[in-house]
Design an enzyme around this catalytic site. Structure first.
Site, mmCIF file in Angstrom:
data_model
loop_
_atom_site.group_PDB
_atom_site.id
_atom_site.type_symbol
_atom_site.label_atom_id
_atom_site.label_comp_id
_atom_site.label_asym_id
_atom_site.label_seq_id
_atom_site.Cartn_x
_atom_site.Cartn_y
_atom_site.Cartn_z
ATOM 1 N N THR A 145 -16.376 1.211 4.497
ATOM 2 C CA THR A 145 -14.918 1.376 4.566
ATOM 3 C C THR A 145 -14.586 2.866 4.592
ATOM 4 O O THR A 145 -15.458 3.707 4.304
ATOM 5 C CB THR A 145 -14.225 0.757 3.326
ATOM 6 O OG1 THR A 145 -14.568 1.560 2.188
ATOM 7 C CG2 THR A 145 -14.638 -0.690 3.088
ATOM 8 N N LYS A 187 -14.072 0.906 -13.321
ATOM 9 C CA LYS A 187 -14.460 -0.400 -12.789
ATOM 10 C C LYS A 187 -15.032 -1.298 -13.892
ATOM 11 O O LYS A 187 -14.898 -2.524 -13.844
ATOM 12 C CB LYS A 187 -15.450 -0.233 -11.633
ATOM 13 C CG LYS A 187 -14.807 0.415 -10.397
ATOM 14 C CD LYS A 187 -13.650 -0.431 -9.874
ATOM 15 C CE LYS A 187 -12.971 0.153 -8.674
ATOM 16 N NZ LYS A 187 -11.879 -0.673 -8.147
ATOM 17 N N TYR A 209 -15.001 6.822 -12.196
ATOM 18 C CA TYR A 209 -14.960 5.612 -11.350
ATOM 19 C C TYR A 209 -15.696 4.465 -12.030
ATOM 20 O O TYR A 209 -15.169 3.353 -12.138
ATOM 21 C CB TYR A 209 -15.577 5.922 -9.985
ATOM 22 C CG TYR A 209 -15.489 4.767 -9.005
ATOM 23 C CD1 TYR A 209 -14.305 4.476 -8.348
ATOM 24 C CD2 TYR A 209 -16.595 3.964 -8.735
ATOM 25 C CE1 TYR A 209 -14.223 3.414 -7.449
ATOM 26 C CE2 TYR A 209 -16.527 2.917 -7.846
ATOM 27 C CZ TYR A 209 -15.335 2.641 -7.205
ATOM 28 O OH TYR A 209 -15.254 1.588 -6.321
ATOM 29 N N ASP A 237 0.858 -1.190 0.000
ATOM 30 C CA ASP A 237 0.000 0.000 0.000
ATOM 31 C C ASP A 237 0.891 1.236 0.000
ATOM 32 O O ASP A 237 2.052 1.178 0.415
ATOM 33 C CB ASP A 237 -0.906 0.000 1.260
ATOM 34 C CG ASP A 237 -2.178 0.817 1.080
ATOM 35 O OD1 ASP A 237 -2.079 2.049 0.944
ATOM 36 O OD2 ASP A 237 -3.267 0.221 1.071
ATOM 37 N N THR A 267 -15.430 8.761 3.198
ATOM 38 C CA THR A 267 -14.938 9.961 2.514
ATOM 39 C C THR A 267 -15.924 10.404 1.443
ATOM 40 O O THR A 267 -16.195 11.602 1.282
ATOM 41 C CB THR A 267 -13.560 9.677 1.870
ATOM 42 O OG1 THR A 267 -12.708 9.188 2.885
ATOM 43 C CG2 THR A 267 -12.954 10.908 1.242
ATOM 44 N N ASP A 313 3.143 2.047 -4.683
ATOM 45 C CA ASP A 313 2.249 2.952 -5.402
ATOM 46 C C ASP A 313 1.906 2.241 -6.701
ATOM 47 O O ASP A 313 2.774 2.086 -7.572
ATOM 48 C CB ASP A 313 2.953 4.290 -5.676
ATOM 49 C CG ASP A 313 2.066 5.224 -6.500
ATOM 50 O OD1 ASP A 313 0.940 4.826 -6.876
ATOM 51 O OD2 ASP A 313 2.515 6.352 -6.775
ATOM 52 N N VAL A 314 0.660 1.796 -6.828
ATOM 53 C CA VAL A 314 0.301 0.985 -8.001
ATOM 54 C C VAL A 314 0.410 1.761 -9.308
ATOM 55 O O VAL A 314 0.383 1.163 -10.386
ATOM 56 C CB VAL A 314 -1.117 0.361 -7.869
ATOM 57 C CG1 VAL A 314 -1.196 -0.587 -6.697
ATOM 58 C CG2 VAL A 314 -2.203 1.432 -7.811
HETATM 59 N N1 LIG Z 1 -16.222 0.308 -0.237
HETATM 60 C C1 LIG Z 1 -17.063 0.064 -1.242
HETATM 61 O O1 LIG Z 1 -18.291 0.292 -1.122
HETATM 62 C C2 LIG Z 1 -16.566 -0.533 -2.534
HETATM 63 C C3 LIG Z 1 -17.523 -0.969 -3.460
HETATM 64 C C4 LIG Z 1 -17.114 -1.507 -4.657
HETATM 65 C C5 LIG Z 1 -15.755 -1.614 -4.939
HETATM 66 N N2 LIG Z 1 -14.838 -1.183 -4.039
HETATM 67 C C6 LIG Z 1 -13.428 -1.310 -4.395
HETATM 68 O O2 LIG Z 1 -12.757 -2.076 -3.426
HETATM 69 C C7 LIG Z 1 -11.387 -1.677 -3.345
HETATM 70 C C8 LIG Z 1 -11.035 -1.373 -1.905
HETATM 71 O O3 LIG Z 1 -11.836 -0.271 -1.479
HETATM 72 P P1 LIG Z 1 -12.085 0.130 0.041
HETATM 73 O O4 LIG Z 1 -13.494 0.533 0.135
HETATM 74 O O5 LIG Z 1 -11.515 -0.906 0.924
HETATM 75 O O6 LIG Z 1 -11.229 1.486 0.083
HETATM 76 P P2 LIG Z 1 -10.198 2.089 1.159
HETATM 77 O O7 LIG Z 1 -10.070 3.525 0.773
HETATM 78 O O8 LIG Z 1 -10.594 1.725 2.526
HETATM 79 O O9 LIG Z 1 -8.852 1.322 0.801
HETATM 80 C C9 LIG Z 1 -8.177 1.555 -0.410
HETATM 81 C C10 LIG Z 1 -6.703 1.365 -0.168
HETATM 82 O O10 LIG Z 1 -6.034 1.564 -1.429
HETATM 83 C C11 LIG Z 1 -4.865 2.297 -1.160
HETATM 84 N N3 LIG Z 1 -4.420 2.990 -2.364
HETATM 85 C C12 LIG Z 1 -5.045 3.999 -3.017
HETATM 86 N N4 LIG Z 1 -4.289 4.407 -4.044
HETATM 87 C C13 LIG Z 1 -3.163 3.647 -4.040
HETATM 88 C C14 LIG Z 1 -2.010 3.601 -4.843
HETATM 89 N N5 LIG Z 1 -1.820 4.464 -5.876
HETATM 90 N N6 LIG Z 1 -1.074 2.663 -4.578
HETATM 91 C C15 LIG Z 1 -1.240 1.807 -3.541
HETATM 92 N N7 LIG Z 1 -2.293 1.831 -2.717
HETATM 93 C C16 LIG Z 1 -3.248 2.740 -2.970
HETATM 94 C C17 LIG Z 1 -5.227 3.255 -0.029
HETATM 95 O O11 LIG Z 1 -4.074 3.740 0.638
HETATM 96 C C18 LIG Z 1 -6.098 2.364 0.837
HETATM 97 O O12 LIG Z 1 -5.336 1.683 1.805
HETATM 98 C C19 LIG Z 1 -11.251 -0.466 -4.279
HETATM 99 O O13 LIG Z 1 -10.729 -0.878 -5.522
HETATM 100 C C20 LIG Z 1 -12.687 0.013 -4.439
HETATM 101 O O14 LIG Z 1 -12.890 0.717 -5.645
HETATM 102 C C21 LIG Z 1 -15.206 -0.645 -2.834
#
Ligand SMILES: NC(=O)c1ccc[n+]([C@@H]2O[C@H](COP(=O)([O-])OP(=O)(O)OC[C@H]3O[C@@H](n4cnc5c(N)ncnc54)[C@H](O)[C@@H]3O)[C@@H](O)[C@H]2O)c1
Length: 252
Positions: A188, A155, A151, A37, A193, A60-61
Site C-alpha cells: 500500500t 497496534k 507504531y 478519510d 512511504t 479526521d479521526v
Molecule cells: N500496509 C501494511 O503493511 C499494514 C500492515 C499492518 C497494518 N496496517 C494497518 O492497516 C491500516 C491501513 O493501512 P494502509 O497500508 O492501507 O495505509 P494507507 O496509508 O494506504 O492508508 C491509510 C489511510 O488512512 C488515512 N488517514 C491517516 N490519518 C488519518 C486521520 N487522522 N483521519 C482520517 N484518515 C486518516 C490516510 O489518508 C489514508 O487514506 C492502517 O491502520 C495500518 O496501520 C497496514
C-alpha cells in the site's frame, strides 16, 4: 444475493490501501459504504468509482467533532449504521531513542484514540440493533519492532482495545461484535512511504520480503476478504478475535 446485503459500513482510511480495497469489496457484496478519510480527493474518487452504493465524508479521526459529523452523515445518507471498519492509521519509523514526543503523540492520536473514538460511537449506536466493528491492528501489535516503537505500541493497544469492547458488548447481550485484523506486510502507499524514508530502501525491501514465510507479497484485497467476512453475518460467532493475515509470519 450479496454477503453484506443490509449492511451500512463506515470505512475510515477508505481513500487508500486496505481501506479503499475493503470499501470496494464490501460494496460488491451488497453493503452501502461511507468512505471517511482526511484525503478528500482520493476518498471522493473511490466513492465515485463504486457508484450509488457509496458516498464520501471528510473525517479526521483525531477530532471528536469530525467523528460526530461523519457518523451523522452516514446515518443520514443510508438510514442506519451497523459496520465500522477502523482503517485510518499512520506509520512513523523510530526507536525509543530516535522518536520524539511529537511522533509518539501523533501516532497515539490517530491509531489509538482515533480507533477508540470510533468504537465508542459505534457501540452507542449499534447496541440497540447489532453490528460489527473491525479494527486494523498489525503483526507489529503482536511482536515488537525495534524501529517501530510508537507504531508497535499503538497496534498492541488496538488489539486489546478490541477485546475489551468485544467482551463489554457480549456480556451485556448486545450483538455488537468487535474484532481486530492483524495484517502482515501489505503493498500500500503506507508501505511505499516507509521504504522510501529508509537509508537503504532496497535493503529494507529485501529484508521485509523475508518476513512472510509464504513468500508472496500481500495485496490490500487479501485483507479486504477478511474484513468482508468479519462485517457479514457469516462471522456471527466471532468476537474479540485477532485475525492474523500474514503469510505465516506469526507462526514462527
Ligand atoms: N500496509 C501494511 O503493511 C499494514 C500492515 C499492518 C497494518 N496496517 C494497518 O492497516 C491500516 C491501513 O493501512 P494502509 O497500508 O492501507 O495505509 P494507507 O496509508 O494506504 O492508508 C491509510 C489511510 O488512512 C488515512 N488517514 C491517516 N490519518 C488519518 C486521520 N487522522 N483521519 C482520517 N484518515 C486518516 C490516510 O489518508 C489514508 O487514506 C492502517 O491502520 C495500518 O496501520 C497496514
Amino acid at each position: 444475493m450479496g454477503r453484506c446485503d443490509g449492511k451500512v459500513a463506515l470505512v475510515t482510511g477508505g481513500a487508500s490501501g486496505i481501506g479503499a480495497a475493503s470499501a470496494r469489496m464490501l460494496a460488491a457484496q451488497g453493503a452501502q459504504v461511507m468512505i471517511a478519510d482526511r484525503d478528500t480527493a482520493n476518498g471522493k474518487a473511490v466513492a465515485a468509482e463504486i457508484g450509488s452504493n457509496a458516498a464520501f465524508v471528510a473525517l479526521d479521526v483525531a477530532s471528536q467533532d469530525s467523528w460526530d459529523a461523519a457518523v451523522a452523515a452516514t446515518i443520514t445518507a443510508f438510514g442506519g449504521w451497523n459496520v465500522l471498519v477502523n482503517c485510518a492509521g499512520i506509520l512513523r519509523h523510530g526507536s525509543i531513542e530516535s522518536e520524539t514526543m511529537d511522533d509518539w503523540r501523533q501516532t497515539m492520536e490517530v491509531n489509538v484514540k482515533g480507533t477508540w473514538r470510533g468504537c465508542k460511537l459505534a457501540v452507542a449506536h449499534m447496541k440497540a440493533g447489532g453490528g460489527s466493528i473491525v479494527n486494523l491492528s498489525s503483526i507489529a501489535g503482536i511482536e515488537g519492532g525495534a524501529d517501530l516503537c510508537a507504531y508497535s505500541t499503538s497496534k498492541g493497544a488496538v488489539r486489546l482495545l478490541t477485546k475489551s469492547v468485544a467482551l463489554y458488548c457480549a456480556e451485556r447481550g448486545w450483538q455488537v461484535r468487535c474484532n481486530s485484523v492483524n495484517p502482515g506486510i501489505i503493498e500500500t502507499p503506507m508501505l511505499e512511504t516507509y521504504f522510501a524514508e529508509r537509508d537503504d530502501p532496497q535493503a529494507e525491501r529485501e529484508a521485509w520480503d523475508r518476513v512472510m514465510p509464504l513468500g508472496i507479497r500481500g495485496e490490500p484485497e487479501d485483507i479486504g476478504h477478511m474484513i468482508v467476512y468479519l462485517a457479514c453475518d457469516e462471522s456471527r460467532l466471532v468476537t474479540g478475535a485477532e485475525m492474523v493475515v500474514d503469510g505465516g509470519a506469526m507462526a514462527r
